[in-house]
Design a protein around this motif. Structure first.
Motif, PDB file in Angstrom:
ATOM      1  N   THR A  58       7.876  59.590  24.579  1.00 32.95           N
ATOM      2  CA  THR A  58       7.934  58.543  23.562  1.00 32.95           C
ATOM      3  C   THR A  58       9.107  58.760  22.627  1.00 32.95           C
ATOM      4  O   THR A  58       9.833  57.817  22.296  1.00 32.95           O
ATOM      5  N   LEU A  62      12.065  56.028  22.200  1.00 33.12           N
ATOM      6  CA  LEU A  62      12.391  55.473  20.882  1.00 33.12           C
ATOM      7  C   LEU A  62      13.851  55.743  20.527  1.00 33.12           C
ATOM      8  O   LEU A  62      14.563  54.839  20.076  1.00 33.12           O
ATOM      9  N   ALA A  67      15.481  53.698  17.695  1.00 35.85           N
ATOM     10  CA  ALA A  67      14.341  53.673  16.776  1.00 35.85           C
ATOM     11  C   ALA A  67      13.849  55.088  16.518  1.00 35.85           C
ATOM     12  O   ALA A  67      14.175  56.021  17.262  1.00 35.85           O
ATOM     13  N   SER A  68      13.027  55.218  15.485  1.00 29.68           N
ATOM     14  CA  SER A  68      12.413  56.506  15.165  1.00 29.68           C
ATOM     15  C   SER A  68      10.905  56.300  15.050  1.00 29.68           C
ATOM     16  O   SER A  68      10.433  55.164  14.967  1.00 29.68           O
ATOM     17  N   VAL A  72       7.814  52.651  13.980  1.00 31.06           N
ATOM     18  CA  VAL A  72       6.688  52.172  14.788  1.00 31.06           C
ATOM     19  C   VAL A  72       5.729  51.376  13.911  1.00 31.06           C
ATOM     20  O   VAL A  72       5.367  51.806  12.818  1.00 31.06           O
ATOM     21  N   ALA A 102       4.554  57.831  13.644  1.00 37.64           N
ATOM     22  CA  ALA A 102       4.244  56.597  14.377  1.00 37.64           C
ATOM     23  C   ALA A 102       2.791  56.170  14.207  1.00 37.64           C
ATOM     24  O   ALA A 102       2.468  54.996  14.337  1.00 37.64           O
ATOM     25  N   ALA A 128       7.813  49.072  17.994  1.00 36.72           N
ATOM     26  CA  ALA A 128       8.589  49.433  16.802  1.00 36.72           C
ATOM     27  C   ALA A 128       9.353  48.207  16.314  1.00 36.72           C
ATOM     28  O   ALA A 128       9.640  47.291  17.085  1.00 36.72           O
TER      29      ALA A 128
END
Length: 130
Positions: A58, A62, A67-68, A72, A102, A128
């Motif tokens: 994951t 991400l 994304a981080s 999320v 997340a 996210a």
């Protein structure tokens, strides 16, 4: 991008997640269900090693999308079990992992009968907003 995580009055206090997550974003990232598979496609053995592999996969997905874990807005966790203590063990491992942030958004934890790969015990669905 703004993400608001809130718990409305009158609802029970959740253990780490929020009942409502609102995101004002220009881009949404939907990950395929993240499975406990290594790069060669084999399923990792054991519940906690599977959770750790799902976390690693994951995090990589991400990052690839820019994304981080803090981006999320929704997670759904599937665990092959009828035992609530197993569900709690998985939740605790996820929320203290490298992607723990997340799970502060809207989150659902489910015990299920089976998942897609033989021997698979855990899967994580992630959305996210950026």
């Amino acid at each position: 991008m703004t993400i608001e995580r809130q718990n409305p009055p009158g609802l029970h206090p959740p253990p780490g997640y929020h009942h409502v997550t609102v995101a004002a974003s220009t881009r949404t990232v939907y990950l395929a269900g993240q499975c406990p598979l290594t790069a060669d496609g084999s399923v990792v053995d054991g519940l906690i090693p599977q959770v750790d592999q799902v976390v690693a996969n994951t995090a990589a997905a991400l990052a690839f999308a820019g994304a981080s874990p803090a981006d999320v807005v929704r997670t759904v966790i599937y665990v092959v079990t009828e035992d609530r203590s197993v569900l709690s063990e998985v939740w605790d491992r996820l929320t203290t992992s490298a992607i723990g942030a997340a799970f502060t958004s809207a989150s659902t934890l489910l015990g299920v009968a089976q998942l897609g790969f033989p021997g698979q015990l855990v899967e994580l669905d992630v959305t996210a907003a950026l």
